[in-house]
Motif scaffolding. Structure first.
Motif, PDB file in Angstrom:
ATOM      1  N   PRO A  61       0.807  -1.223   0.000  1.00 54.51           N
ATOM      2  CA  PRO A  61       0.000   0.000   0.000  1.00 54.51           C
ATOM      3  C   PRO A  61       0.841   1.274   0.000  1.00 54.51           C
ATOM      4  N   GLN A  62       2.073   1.190   0.483  1.00 53.33           N
ATOM      5  CA  GLN A  62       2.951   2.350   0.476  1.00 53.33           C
ATOM      6  C   GLN A  62       3.641   2.517  -0.875  1.00 53.33           C
ATOM      7  N   ILE A  63       3.946   1.391  -1.503  1.00 52.28           N
ATOM      8  CA  ILE A  63       4.725   1.420  -2.744  1.00 52.28           C
ATOM      9  C   ILE A  63       3.879   1.797  -3.951  1.00 52.28           C
ATOM     10  N   LEU A  64       2.689   1.230  -4.061  1.00 49.62           N
ATOM     11  CA  LEU A  64       1.900   1.408  -5.270  1.00 49.62           C
ATOM     12  C   LEU A  64       1.505   2.868  -5.530  1.00 49.62           C
ATOM     13  N   PRO A  65       0.942   3.587  -4.551  1.00 53.16           N
ATOM     14  CA  PRO A  65       0.568   4.974  -4.837  1.00 53.16           C
ATOM     15  C   PRO A  65       1.772   5.879  -5.069  1.00 53.16           C
ATOM     16  N   LEU A  66       2.880   5.634  -4.348  1.00 55.02           N
ATOM     17  CA  LEU A  66       4.018   6.539  -4.431  1.00 55.02           C
ATOM     18  C   LEU A  66       4.649   6.565  -5.812  1.00 55.02           C
ATOM     19  N   THR A  67       4.452   5.534  -6.583  1.00 58.60           N
ATOM     20  CA  THR A  67       5.030   5.519  -7.918  1.00 58.60           C
ATOM     21  C   THR A  67       4.078   6.103  -8.954  1.00 58.60           C
ATOM     22  N   THR A  68       2.849   6.442  -8.546  1.00 57.09           N
ATOM     23  CA  THR A  68       1.898   6.988  -9.508  1.00 57.09           C
ATOM     24  C   THR A  68       1.480   8.418  -9.192  1.00 57.09           C
ATOM     25  N   THR A  69       1.510   8.798  -7.938  1.00 55.12           N
ATOM     26  CA  THR A  69       0.944  10.085  -7.544  1.00 55.12           C
ATOM     27  C   THR A  69       1.605  11.304  -8.172  1.00 55.12           C
ATOM     28  N   PRO A  70       2.953  11.443  -8.169  1.00 56.25           N
ATOM     29  CA  PRO A  70       3.558  12.693  -8.599  1.00 56.25           C
ATOM     30  C   PRO A  70       3.257  13.085 -10.036  1.00 56.25           C
ATOM     31  N   THR A  71       3.132  12.133 -10.954  1.00 52.80           N
ATOM     32  CA  THR A  71       3.049  12.480 -12.371  1.00 52.80           C
ATOM     33  C   THR A  71       1.884  11.814 -13.091  1.00 52.80           C
ATOM     34  N   ASN A  72       1.083  11.070 -12.371  1.00 54.17           N
ATOM     35  CA  ASN A  72      -0.040  10.350 -12.965  1.00 54.17           C
ATOM     36  C   ASN A  72       0.397   9.283 -13.965  1.00 54.17           C
ATOM     37  N   SER A  73       1.641   8.862 -13.899  1.00 50.95           N
ATOM     38  CA  SER A  73       2.067   7.734 -14.714  1.00 50.95           C
ATOM     39  C   SER A  73       1.448   6.467 -14.139  1.00 50.95           C
ATOM     40  N   LYS A  74       1.337   5.447 -14.965  1.00 51.37           N
ATOM     41  CA  LYS A  74       0.665   4.223 -14.551  1.00 51.37           C
ATOM     42  C   LYS A  74       1.648   3.072 -14.387  1.00 51.37           C
ATOM     43  N   ILE A  75       1.360   2.224 -13.419  1.00 54.91           N
ATOM     44  CA  ILE A  75       2.100   0.970 -13.291  1.00 54.91           C
ATOM     45  C   ILE A  75       1.389  -0.039 -14.188  1.00 54.91           C
ATOM     46  N   GLN A  76       1.986  -0.336 -15.312  1.00 53.79           N
ATOM     47  CA  GLN A  76       1.355  -1.225 -16.278  1.00 53.79           C
ATOM     48  C   GLN A  76       1.493  -2.694 -15.883  1.00 53.79           C
ATOM     49  N   PHE A  77       2.642  -3.038 -15.272  1.00 50.49           N
ATOM     50  CA  PHE A  77       2.888  -4.412 -14.850  1.00 50.49           C
ATOM     51  C   PHE A  77       3.473  -4.424 -13.447  1.00 50.49           C
ATOM     52  N   LEU A  78       3.116  -5.450 -12.686  1.00 51.14           N
ATOM     53  CA  LEU A  78       3.602  -5.624 -11.323  1.00 51.14           C
ATOM     54  C   LEU A  78       3.960  -7.086 -11.120  1.00 51.14           C
ATOM     55  N   THR A  79       5.214  -7.370 -10.765  1.00 48.82           N
ATOM     56  CA  THR A  79       5.575  -8.740 -10.397  1.00 48.82           C
ATOM     57  C   THR A  79       5.482  -8.892  -8.885  1.00 48.82           C
ATOM     58  N   LEU A  80       4.929 -10.013  -8.448  1.00 43.76           N
ATOM     59  CA  LEU A  80       4.877 -10.382  -7.036  1.00 43.76           C
ATOM     60  C   LEU A  80       5.694 -11.660  -6.894  1.00 43.76           C
ATOM     61  N   PHE A  81       6.830 -11.569  -6.201  1.00 45.29           N
ATOM     62  CA  PHE A  81       7.779 -12.685  -6.170  1.00 45.29           C
ATOM     63  C   PHE A  81       8.180 -12.960  -4.719  1.00 45.29           C
ATOM     64  N   PHE A  82       7.297 -13.642  -3.990  1.00 42.37           N
ATOM     65  CA  PHE A  82       7.546 -14.001  -2.597  1.00 42.37           C
ATOM     66  C   PHE A  82       7.352 -15.501  -2.411  1.00 42.37           C
ATOM     67  N   GLY A  83       7.972 -16.040  -1.369  1.00 45.53           N
ATOM     68  CA  GLY A  83       7.800 -17.450  -1.055  1.00 45.53           C
ATOM     69  C   GLY A  83       9.089 -18.141  -0.663  1.00 45.53           C
ATOM     70  N   ALA A  84      10.210 -17.686  -1.205  1.00 42.98           N
ATOM     71  CA  ALA A  84      11.490 -18.314  -0.876  1.00 42.98           C
ATOM     72  C   ALA A  84      11.790 -18.203   0.616  1.00 42.98           C
ATOM     73  N   ASN A  85      11.422 -17.073   1.224  1.00 41.02           N
ATOM     74  CA  ASN A  85      11.654 -16.886   2.659  1.00 41.02           C
ATOM     75  C   ASN A  85      10.483 -17.407   3.494  1.00 41.02           C
ATOM     76  N   ASP A  86       9.276 -17.282   2.968  1.00 45.39           N
ATOM     77  CA  ASP A  86       8.103 -17.812   3.673  1.00 45.39           C
ATOM     78  C   ASP A  86       8.273 -19.294   3.967  1.00 45.39           C
ATOM     79  N   ALA A  87       8.974 -20.002   3.054  1.00 42.20           N
ATOM     80  CA  ALA A  87       9.136 -21.453   3.176  1.00 42.20           C
ATOM     81  C   ALA A  87      10.218 -21.861   4.161  1.00 42.20           C
ATOM     82  N   CYS A  88      10.852 -20.907   4.832  1.00 40.75           N
ATOM     83  CA  CYS A  88      11.843 -21.256   5.860  1.00 40.75           C
ATOM     84  C   CYS A  88      11.205 -22.154   6.917  1.00 40.75           C
ATOM     85  N   LEU A  89      12.003 -23.036   7.448  1.00 37.29           N
ATOM     86  CA  LEU A  89      11.497 -23.972   8.448  1.00 37.29           C
ATOM     87  C   LEU A  89      11.363 -23.295   9.814  1.00 37.29           C
TER      88      LEU A  89
END
Length: 276
Positions: A61-89
């Protein structure tokens, strides 16, 4: 008054595998994207080493608006790449129970694509990236070198990759019913792609993972190539090879009135010219 010029963006959000994706020594997949999209889309790296999907819930929620607010540019693509650390024992502080991990992935997607979300962004296409395999022997040596207990298991990590793939496929199928170009989700089966090549004898796991966990050059190539496949076949207008560059070719500039030429063209893609 001259308006600030900005490009639309391709936002990379994840853990260390994303943070290190700009490392040119290992042909980082983020660096390869930045090269492919130069003068077309800005590639923004928001990778946080050691983070899990738990922290991602608070960061997005902090990252998404901050990259669009100043200039009204759009985030066309977003990668979500989590799990390598979540899987820690357990008892690792990074461990996220499998069901909670799935819930977090769903929450991250819904933050972007749910109309009730304060950061709703229906035009942002999400690419969910499954965590890669773990090469236990070299990672055990890395843990020993760092003075840590061995904290990952191949079979456990596989279950997290499979759960990520399942969530991605579910959302992808669901979004087929929506208007084209809105709320699209794709998923990259990192584990499956790598293990297919390992089992066929084409590659070894050590070629994909330099320390048993983080990507080597061949591993980075896999992520980059899989992203490019999605763009070429599902979003061909976003294939960088077909996109127009921003700004006119330098030989086409009006040398007598460059300020007018550039002001008009600064936010309008134009036909690319030769590189020199």
């Amino acid at each position: 008054m001259v308006a600030y010029t900005s490009f639309d963006s391709f936002l990379l959000f994840g853990d260390s595998i994303t943070q290190f994706s700009f490392d040119i020594n290992d042909r980082g997949w983020g660096a390869q994207l930045a090269n492919a999209f130069q003068r077309r889309l800005d590639i923004i790296n928001r990778g946080f080493s050691g983070y899990t999907s738990e922290q991602a819930l608070h960061l997005l929620p902090q990252i998404l608006p901050l990259t669009t607010t100043p200039t009204n540019s759009k985030i066309q693509f977003l990668t979500l790449f989590f799990g390598a650390n979540d899987a820690c024992l357990p008892p690792s502080s990074q461990h996220t129970p499998l069901q909670r991990y799935e819930q977090n992935l769903r929450s991250l997607i819904d933050m972007v694509h749910s109309p009730t979300s304060p950061i709703y962004s229906p035009h942002t296409r999400i690419i969910l990236i499954c965590p890669p395999p773990v090469n236990e022997e070299p990672w055990a040596k890395e843990c020993e070198h760092r003075g840590m207990d061995m904290n990952r298991d191949w079979e456990v990590s596989k279950r997290y990759a499979e759960r990520c793939l399942s969530v991605g496929r579910e959302y992808s199928e669901r979004n087929r019913q929506k208007e084209e170009g809105l709320c699209q989700v794709d998923v990259i089966d990192t584990w499956g792609v790598m293990m297919d090549k390992v089992e066929s004898g084409e590659r070894t796991l050590s070629e994909f993972l330099k320390d048993g966990l983080h990507l080597a050059a061949a591993g980075n190539d896999v992520i980059f190539e899989e992203i490019m496949k999605i763009l070429r076949y599902k979003y061909p207008s976003w294939d960088p090879a077909k996109m127009l560059m921003h700004g006119p070719w330098w030989r086409q500039l009006d040398l007598d009135h460059p300020e007018t030429d550039l002001l008009i063209c600064s936010n309008k893609p134009s036909a690319p010219g030769p590189a020199v």
